[in-house]
Design an enzyme around this catalytic site. Structure first.
Site, PDB file in Angstrom:
ATOM      1  N   TRP A 268       1.747 -12.747  -5.073  1.00 55.41           N
ATOM      2  CA  TRP A 268       1.133 -12.177  -3.866  1.00 55.41           C
ATOM      3  C   TRP A 268      -0.051 -13.009  -3.401  1.00 55.41           C
ATOM      4  CZ3 TRP A 268       4.580  -9.505  -1.673  1.00 55.41           C
ATOM      5  CH2 TRP A 268       5.434  -8.661  -2.396  1.00 55.41           C
TER       6      TRP A 268
ATOM      7  N   ASP B 199      -6.948  -7.837  -2.051  1.00 54.49           N
ATOM      8  CA  ASP B 199      -5.647  -7.171  -1.979  1.00 54.49           C
ATOM      9  C   ASP B 199      -5.560  -6.273  -3.198  1.00 54.49           C
ATOM     10  OD1 ASP B 199      -3.043  -6.336  -2.053  1.00 54.49           O
ATOM     11  OD2 ASP B 199      -2.141  -8.342  -2.073  1.00 54.49           O
TER      12      ASP B 199
ATOM     13  N   LYS C 238       2.413   1.892  -3.586  1.00 54.74           N
ATOM     14  CA  LYS C 238       2.277   1.778  -5.028  1.00 54.74           C
ATOM     15  C   LYS C 238       1.435   2.912  -5.590  1.00 54.74           C
ATOM     16  CE  LYS C 238       3.738  -2.757  -4.670  1.00 54.74           C
ATOM     17  NZ  LYS C 238       3.516  -3.898  -3.815  1.00 54.74           N
TER      18      LYS C 238
END
Ligand SMILES: *Cc1c(COP(=O)(O)O)cnc(C)c1O
Length: 359
Positions: free
Chosen positions: A104, A171, A195
């Site tokens: 990511w 993030d 999530k």
């Protein structure tokens, strides 16, 4: 009525939600309270949804301890849209520091380079992302520093924020509100909801208002944070239902004792699983101990055949979502806030039995 028994769901995302939240959402599908209109059917400008939005915002503010100098935004486009929205707003041809701790972060770096220079101040790549870097070579005068607090695929997590002298952007898609954080260390934090915070479709962004104000204004309005701040996340139609469920998750989290309470629970939960993994050479854990994630636990078995057998037998035993990410293979159990400790204990019992039969 639900007639199928629910599995213990270890999926990395979309992921398990608290049953209480699902039940309350179900009750409001046909009529939100006594409004006579379902929660998904209300206008986003009507007083019913405006109240939902206000509740989601105040829930978030309370859990994170955000003052008036902070904005809470509910955006769409997933966390992945933040990979370009952040540099589009704040990079403007300059340099930003990026900490590369996995897939990511790498994606965020790649996208930032379209808008300026993403300087990789530290990277775990050479060590297969098994550890969080402990040193970094920051460029002075950077517009911001970006890091990924929890690495969903590799199962590593920053134990505390990197110490930087430029605005810190994070993030936090896979560990937002799983532990207390000191927001004064940050300028902007974003997290896809699916999530740890709710259903897919909404991305939570919390940011300092002065940081938002410093962003570019020569880009499309939808891509400027200030637009969403000025219009209180209703510049266009927001992901209403996802925001509603998120507001219920915030309420649920408060009942779990907020970030402090849930962190204690998450530590206990992760310890049950890591203790099992550390108790036998049958299991190996690629992530270094000091960098282990409390959210995504990744491990290997002696062979890929045994891993496939493990996933398949686990599924039959009622444990779903355990297959590792396609990039790294192996097994991954995502044990976000809403995963009950009983689910982890059940998995560990299954693991011990599996090892007896296959070890
Ligand atoms: C899942 C994930 C993303 C991507 O989220 P989308 O909402 O699918 O765009 C980004 N960062 C991290 C850390 C993630 O775990």
């Amino acid at each position: 009525m639900v007639t199928t028994e629910r599995k213990v769901n270890f999926s990395a995302g979309p992921a398990v939600l608290p049953v209480e939240v699902l039940e309350e959402a179900r009750e409001n599908l046909l009529s939100l309270g006594n409004s006579g209109v379902g929660v998904m059917e209300h206008s986003h400008r009507g007083k019913e949804f405006v109240a939902v939005l206000a509740e989601a915002e105040s829930g978030c503010r309370e859990l994170l301890g955000l003052g008036d100098d902070w904005a809470v935004l509910f955006l769409s486009g997933g966390a992945s849209s933040q990979f370009f929205m952040v540099p589009m707003n704040f990079l403007a041809g300059g340099v930003a520091n990026y900490l590369d701790t996995g897939v990511w972060s790498s994606k965020a770096i790649k996208e930032a380079n379209a808008f300026g220079q993403a300087h990789v101040a530290a990277s775990g790549k050479a060590g297969k992302y098994a550890a969080i870097p402990t040193t970094a070579d920051y460029k002075p005068g950077a517009r911001y520093t970006h890091f990924t607090s929890n690495n969903t695929i590799y199962g590593t997590q920053w134990k505390s924020e990197p110490v930087v002298d430029s605005p810190l952007v994070c993030d936090a898609s896979s560990d937002m509100l799983s532990r207390p954080i000191d927001v004064s260390r940050y300028a902007l934090i974003y997290a896809g909801a699916q999530k740890n915070l709710g259903p897919a479709g909404v991305t939570l962004v919390v940011a300092r208002k002065d940081f938002i104000a410093s962003g570019a204004s020569n880009i499309p309005p939808m891509l400027q944070y200030r637009t969403h701040l000025e219009h209180e996340s209703c510049y266009n139609t927001p992901p209403c239902f996802a925001i509603y469920v998120m507001s219920l998750v915030f309420k649920w989290l408060k009942n779990q004792g907020g970030p402090v309470g849930i962190a204690r629970y998450n530590e206990k939960k992760a310890a049950v699983l890591y203790d099992c993994l550390d108790s036998s050479a049958f299991w190996t854990t690629p992530a270094e101990k000091a960098s282990r994630s409390l959210m995504n636990v990744v491990w290997r078995l002696p062979s890929e055949e045994l891993e496939a057998k493990f996933v398949s037998e686990a599924s039959k035993a009622g444990f779903s979502g355990l297959k590792g990410h396609r990039n790294v293979g192996g097994i991954r159990a995502s044990i976000y806030n809403a995963m009950p400790i009983e689910g982890v204990q059940g998995l560990v019992e299954f693991m011990k039995d599996f090892e007896r039969r296959n070890g």
